[in-house]
Design a protein around this motif. Structure first.
Motif, PDB file in Angstrom:
ATOM      1  N   GLU A 164      13.273  47.594 -11.351  1.00 33.19           N
ATOM      2  CA  GLU A 164      13.928  48.090 -10.135  1.00 33.19           C
ATOM      3  C   GLU A 164      13.161  47.685  -8.884  1.00 33.19           C
ATOM      4  OE1 GLU A 164      15.261  52.294  -7.962  1.00 33.19           O
ATOM      5  OE2 GLU A 164      14.640  52.285 -10.073  1.00 33.19           O
ATOM      6  N   ARG A 173      18.583  46.777  -1.842  1.00 36.95           N
ATOM      7  CA  ARG A 173      18.949  47.996  -2.547  1.00 36.95           C
ATOM      8  C   ARG A 173      20.429  48.018  -2.938  1.00 36.95           C
ATOM      9  NH1 ARG A 173      17.035  51.639  -5.791  1.00 36.95           N
ATOM     10  NH2 ARG A 173      15.103  51.560  -4.563  1.00 36.95           N
ATOM     11  N   ARG A 174      21.328  47.525  -2.060  1.00 37.21           N
ATOM     12  CA  ARG A 174      22.750  47.618  -2.373  1.00 37.21           C
ATOM     13  C   ARG A 174      23.112  46.792  -3.602  1.00 37.21           C
ATOM     14  NH1 ARG A 174      26.847  48.704   1.668  1.00 37.21           N
ATOM     15  NH2 ARG A 174      25.321  47.933   3.185  1.00 37.21           N
ATOM     16  N   GLU A 177      21.958  48.601  -6.720  1.00 39.42           N
ATOM     17  CA  GLU A 177      22.770  49.746  -7.118  1.00 39.42           C
ATOM     18  C   GLU A 177      24.111  49.321  -7.706  1.00 39.42           C
ATOM     19  OE1 GLU A 177      21.763  52.766  -7.273  1.00 39.42           O
ATOM     20  OE2 GLU A 177      19.841  52.506  -6.244  1.00 39.42           O
ATOM     21  N   ARG A 181      21.371  48.160 -11.483  1.00 39.76           N
ATOM     22  CA  ARG A 181      21.134  49.485 -12.063  1.00 39.76           C
ATOM     23  C   ARG A 181      22.108  49.791 -13.204  1.00 39.76           C
ATOM     24  NH1 ARG A 181      18.511  54.050 -10.688  1.00 39.76           N
ATOM     25  NH2 ARG A 181      18.257  53.565  -8.466  1.00 39.76           N
ATOM     26  N   SER A 193      14.511  53.166 -16.012  1.00 42.05           N
ATOM     27  CA  SER A 193      13.559  53.192 -14.894  1.00 42.05           C
ATOM     28  C   SER A 193      12.172  52.712 -15.302  1.00 42.05           C
ATOM     29  CB  SER A 193      13.462  54.607 -14.320  1.00 42.05           C
ATOM     30  OG  SER A 193      12.959  55.512 -15.294  1.00 42.05           O
TER      31      SER A 193
END
Length: 483
Positions: A164, A173-174, A177, A181, A193
């Motif tokens: 991550e 980050r977008r 996600e 993720r 994680s």
């Protein structure tokens, strides 16, 4: 119809099944290899070439491990999906040695992502730039992630990071996600994680190096699949004098004060001064449970072996009368869908090679106590049908000619930050005990190419130890040229 009889009883012998033949007797092996997957076979190959008497014992009814096959019509198909990349030089070299190089075929493939009830193509850089779930700037950053990953000189630069942390650095980050993720959680569940950046770097580096000039992914598959390779390999190993024994699960590795003395399988004891175990670390720890007082190194070794977490895999394989799509590899980011990947094998290898059937793998990595893993075969199939209809609205159950459910209890080691300090050694602290598994191919991830490489390396190490320590037992083996 389930895969109730995976051995294909009643027909001709399976291509990868060992046949009775001359081999060592009960107590005259120099080395016992536990496991007849690609790692164990590669190790046995090297040991036999070194003139050592080698016996391979396998719990399943055939050789091949996760690449073992089952009949689809008059052809064979791997129980768990397999393909090769341009960089898989070890497997290509093995194919050449076994006279199978002419069977290797290159296939341009289509990959995609199932996201928010829609399928998006991700086969080329242009496809990434068209990926609607992300704003244009994030699509660009996602596309540049592979380029930036390729600039990493060495995996050690990343070993302190989680996947991550690194993926957010690469693409923001977008994009993490939306794309990464869900894929990490779909594959690793509660471990998502904890997955290390080195694991993800290996994936990006490997796939990025197997593309055509246009940027599209090109994969390799053997005409006839792994069954053709295993048939040739079995014949070569038996010519070299290797004793292959299937249907022989090892209950324990026998250890005395001076080290290994053999293995116990069923009601039999097989003696040898050296044992190479090619299972995952956890099963080897179980084989050593009864030896804790026999040698002082056993307790610490067992603790270390049990420190490597593993996930199981479940594959539902469908023999369909029609294709689901034109995509070979579809990653799934929808947490409501019970599988992390939909792999339509006959979008890689033509359906006319399987009697016109369209073959699909639905794959899920999960703990062995997960509900899906504990379902019966029919329950798995029934549970999956409504999800398939949601993903592919045209799909109908009457498309399914036959289905199969395959399970592997130890399929995927969980690679965490700092994993290099946890990798088990090939040569264990117990004298005469060696191990070679997918938990040890780090920084690469599991695969038949690395299984061959690591197995051969372990076989050469054992042969070298025997030579340098002056042990008797080396004999003259048939040469490769004589085969």
């Amino acid at each position: 119809m389930t895969a109730a009889d995976p051995a294909g009883r009643g027909g001709r012998p399976h291509a990868a099944d060992p046949v009775p033949g001359a081999g060592p007797g009960a107590d005259d092996a120099d080395v016992i290899v536990v496991g007849a997957g690609f790692t164990g076979l590669a190790a046995a190959h090297e040991l036999a070439l070194a003139g050592l008497r080698c016996r391979v014992v396998e719990s399943a009814d055939r050789i091949g491990g996760l690449a073992a096959t089952f009949p689809v019509g008059d052809r064979q198909l791997e129980r768990f999906y397999h393909h090769w990349f341009d960089s898989d030089h070890e497997i290509f070299r093995l194919c050449a040695e076994l006279g199978c190089a002419d069977l290797i075929e290159r296939h341009p493939t289509r990959t995609g992502v199932y996201h928010a009830n829609s399928v998006y193509r991700l086969s080329s850089p242009l496809d990434v730039l068209r990926f609607a779930p992300l704003p244009p700037v994030d699509r660009l950053r996602l596309g540049l992630s592979a380029v930036r990953a390729g600039r990493v000189r060495h995996w050690r630069e990343l070993e302190a990071l989680t996947a991550e942390q690194w993926l957010v650095q690469l693409g923001g980050r977008r994009s993490f996600e939306v794309v990464w993720r869900p894929l990490l959680e779909g594959k690793f569940g509660s471990y998502a994680s904890e997955v290390g950046a080195t694991w993800m770097w290996t994936k990006l580096h490997l796939r990025g190096g197997s593309r055509s000039r246009s940027g599209k992914e090109v994969l390799h598959y053997l005409r006839g699949g792994s069954g053709a390779l295993l048939e040739a390999w079995r014949d070569r190993l038996q010519h070299l004098g290797v004793d292959l024994r299937t249907g022989s699960p090892v209950d324990s590795v026998l250890v005395g004060e001076r080290g290994v003395t053999g293995v116990r399988t069923g009601g039999s004891v097989l003696r040898a001064p050296r044992v190479l175990v090619t299972t995952a670390p956890g099963p080897l720890a179980g084989m050593l449970d009864g030896a804790a007082g026999a040698h002082p190194a056993v307790p610490a070794l067992v603790r270390r072996l049990r420190s490597v977490p593993y996930l199981a895999n479940l594959c539902l394989v469908l023999e369909n009368r029609r294709a689901l799509s034109d995509t070979y590899w579809l990653n799934v980011t929808d947490p409501a869908f019970p599988y992390v990947g939909v792999i339509e094998h006959t979008n890689l290898d033509a359906p006319d090679r399987y009697g016109g059937r369209h073959l699909v793998y639905l794959s899920k990595y999960l703990p062995v106590d997960a509900e899906l893993y504990r379902m019966s075969d029919e329950e798995v199939y029934r549970h999956s049908l409504p999800h398939l209809r949601r993903m592919f609205p045209r799909f109908r159950e009457d498309w399914v000619h036959r289905y199969h459910v395959w399970r592997a209890e130890h399929a995927q080691p969980v690679i965490t930050p700092g994993y290099s300090r946890r990798v088990p050694e090939v040569e264990c602290a117990v004298p005469g005990l060696y191990m070679s598994s997918m938990a040890q191919v780090f920084p690469e991830d599991r695969g038949t190419n690395y299984a061959v490489r690591h197995g051969r390396s372990a076989g050469r190490l054992i042969a070298d130890r025997i030579r340098t320590r002056g042990h008797a037992g080396l004999r003259t083996a048939p040469t490769e040229e004589a085969v």
